[in-house]
Design a protein around this motif. Structure first.
Motif, PDB file in Angstrom:
ATOM      1  N   THR A   1      -0.120  14.126   3.723  1.00 36.65           N
ATOM      2  CA  THR A   1      -0.708  13.194   4.996  1.00 36.65           C
ATOM      3  C   THR A   1      -1.375  12.190   4.452  1.00 36.65           C
ATOM      4  N   ARG A   2      -2.269  12.489   3.819  1.00 39.86           N
ATOM      5  CA  ARG A   2      -3.483  10.721   3.391  1.00 39.86           C
ATOM      6  C   ARG A   2      -3.078   9.786   2.471  1.00 39.86           C
ATOM      7  N   MET A   3      -1.714  10.390   1.577  1.00 42.30           N
ATOM      8  CA  MET A   3      -0.762   8.752   1.299  1.00 42.30           C
ATOM      9  C   MET A   3      -0.480   8.524   2.040  1.00 42.30           C
ATOM     10  N   ALA A   4       0.003   9.381   2.819  1.00 39.80           N
ATOM     11  CA  ALA A   4       0.987   7.878   4.228  1.00 39.80           C
ATOM     12  C   ALA A   4      -0.681   7.536   4.996  1.00 39.80           C
ATOM     13  N   GLU A   5      -1.433   7.863   5.085  1.00 39.99           N
ATOM     14  CA  GLU A   5      -3.038   6.942   6.263  1.00 39.99           C
ATOM     15  C   GLU A   5      -2.855   5.814   4.649  1.00 39.99           C
ATOM     16  N   ILE A   6      -3.059   6.030   3.319  1.00 43.84           N
ATOM     17  CA  ILE A   6      -3.331   5.448   2.742  1.00 43.84           C
ATOM     18  C   ILE A   6      -1.935   3.980   2.899  1.00 43.84           C
ATOM     19  N   LYS A   7      -0.650   4.567   2.589  1.00 44.04           N
ATOM     20  CA  LYS A   7      -0.102   3.625   2.316  1.00 44.04           C
ATOM     21  C   LYS A   7       0.932   2.739   3.208  1.00 44.04           C
ATOM     22  N   THR A   8       1.195   1.339   3.236  1.00 42.94           N
ATOM     23  CA  THR A   8       0.868   0.201   4.540  1.00 42.94           C
ATOM     24  C   THR A   8       2.871  -0.474   4.675  1.00 42.94           C
TER      25      THR A   8
ATOM     26  N   ASN B   1      10.675  11.398   3.143  1.00 38.60           N
ATOM     27  CA  ASN B   1      10.940  11.321   4.213  1.00 38.60           C
ATOM     28  C   ASN B   1       9.670  11.476   5.874  1.00 38.60           C
ATOM     29  N   TYR B   2       8.207  12.148   4.854  1.00 36.04           N
ATOM     30  CA  TYR B   2       7.378  12.119   5.795  1.00 36.04           C
ATOM     31  C   TYR B   2       6.658  11.504   5.953  1.00 36.04           C
ATOM     32  N   GLU B   3       6.298  11.013   4.830  1.00 37.16           N
ATOM     33  CA  GLU B   3       5.495  10.058   4.464  1.00 37.16           C
ATOM     34  C   GLU B   3       6.286   8.077   5.314  1.00 37.16           C
ATOM     35  N   LYS B   4       7.328   8.231   5.400  1.00 39.13           N
ATOM     36  CA  LYS B   4       7.544   7.147   5.545  1.00 39.13           C
ATOM     37  C   LYS B   4       8.053   7.427   7.540  1.00 39.13           C
ATOM     38  N   GLY B   5       8.172   8.503   7.587  1.00 42.10           N
ATOM     39  CA  GLY B   5       8.058   8.368   9.459  1.00 42.10           C
ATOM     40  C   GLY B   5       6.197   8.729   9.684  1.00 42.10           C
ATOM     41  N   ILE B   6       5.554   8.561   8.762  1.00 49.03           N
ATOM     42  CA  ILE B   6       4.032   8.420   9.406  1.00 49.03           C
ATOM     43  C   ILE B   6       3.678   6.982   9.283  1.00 49.03           C
ATOM     44  N   ILE B   7       4.389   6.307   8.482  1.00 52.13           N
ATOM     45  CA  ILE B   7       3.633   4.503   8.350  1.00 52.13           C
ATOM     46  C   ILE B   7       4.458   3.955   9.201  1.00 52.13           C
ATOM     47  N   ILE B   8       6.178   4.196   9.174  1.00 51.09           N
ATOM     48  CA  ILE B   8       6.925   3.684  10.302  1.00 51.09           C
ATOM     49  C   ILE B   8       5.924   3.376  11.382  1.00 51.09           C
ATOM     50  N   ALA B   9       5.412   4.958  12.370  1.00 55.71           N
ATOM     51  CA  ALA B   9       5.049   5.265  13.405  1.00 55.71           C
ATOM     52  C   ALA B   9       3.983   4.436  13.434  1.00 55.71           C
ATOM     53  N   ARG B  10       2.768   3.932  12.340  1.00 59.89           N
ATOM     54  CA  ARG B  10       1.938   3.514  12.960  1.00 59.89           C
ATOM     55  C   ARG B  10       1.872   2.149  12.994  1.00 59.89           C
ATOM     56  N   ASN B  11       2.872   1.942  11.906  1.00 62.60           N
ATOM     57  CA  ASN B  11       3.169  -0.058  12.215  1.00 62.60           C
ATOM     58  C   ASN B  11       4.201  -0.298  13.330  1.00 62.60           C
ATOM     59  N   ARG B  12       4.365   0.965  13.931  1.00 59.39           N
ATOM     60  CA  ARG B  12       5.034   0.260  15.309  1.00 59.39           C
ATOM     61  C   ARG B  12       3.496   0.614  16.345  1.00 59.39           C
TER      62      ARG B  12
ATOM     63  N   PRO C   1       6.333   1.527   4.371  1.00 59.08           N
ATOM     64  CA  PRO C   1       7.604   2.257   4.004  1.00 59.08           C
ATOM     65  C   PRO C   1       8.019   2.784   2.467  1.00 59.08           C
ATOM     66  N   HIS C   2       8.463   1.965   2.371  1.00 63.19           N
ATOM     67  CA  HIS C   2       9.027   1.176   1.473  1.00 63.19           C
ATOM     68  C   HIS C   2       8.421   1.769  -0.133  1.00 63.19           C
ATOM     69  N   GLU C   3       7.208   2.257   0.121  1.00 62.15           N
ATOM     70  CA  GLU C   3       6.017   2.654  -1.151  1.00 62.15           C
ATOM     71  C   GLU C   3       5.597   4.240  -0.867  1.00 62.15           C
ATOM     72  N   ALA C   4       7.086   4.886   0.059  1.00 63.96           N
ATOM     73  CA  ALA C   4       6.882   6.267  -0.042  1.00 63.96           C
ATOM     74  C   ALA C   4       7.795   7.414  -1.026  1.00 63.96           C
ATOM     75  N   ASN C   5       8.317   6.136  -2.063  1.00 66.42           N
ATOM     76  CA  ASN C   5       9.892   6.530  -2.593  1.00 66.42           C
ATOM     77  C   ASN C   5       9.329   5.319  -4.079  1.00 66.42           C
TER      78      ASN C   5
END
Length: 104
Positions: free
Chosen positions: A39-46, A91-102, A48-52
């Protein structure tokens, strides 16, 4: 809590099941701890492509395969577990990043 038994010390199915339950409980605790870092990694990444990160994924899988071999666990089983875990985390990270960017 009862004393921990080695596999050879388990005399009944109940003994074996109790030890498996103990281990499963510890695994859930460890997965929960790991999830906090994901979860913290998803908060740091900006992005969604970074998740993979294929290079990182292969390095992690290789480490777990090597570790599995050292502890006499089937390497293919370890790889399957980690690839499943990693896929879920991506998939979890991408979801967090996409939602935050929206919401920006």
């Amino acid at each position: 809590m009862s004393a921990r038994k080695r596999p050879a010390e388990c005399a009944t199915k109940e003994d074996v099941r109790a030890e498996i339950d103990r281990i499963d409980s510890a695994l859930v605790e460890l997965f929960a701890e790991r999830h906090g870092y994901v979860t913290r990694m998803a908060e740091i990444k900006t992005d969604p492509h970074e998740a993979n990160d294929p290079v990182r994924i292969e390095a992690v899988v290789a480490k777990r395969r090597q570790q599995a071999q050292q502890v006499d666990l089937d390497e293919d089983q370890a790889e399957l577990i980690w690839r499943t875990l990693i896929d879920w985390n991506i998939n979890y990270e991408k979801g967090i990043i996409i939602a935050r960017n929206r919401n920006k």
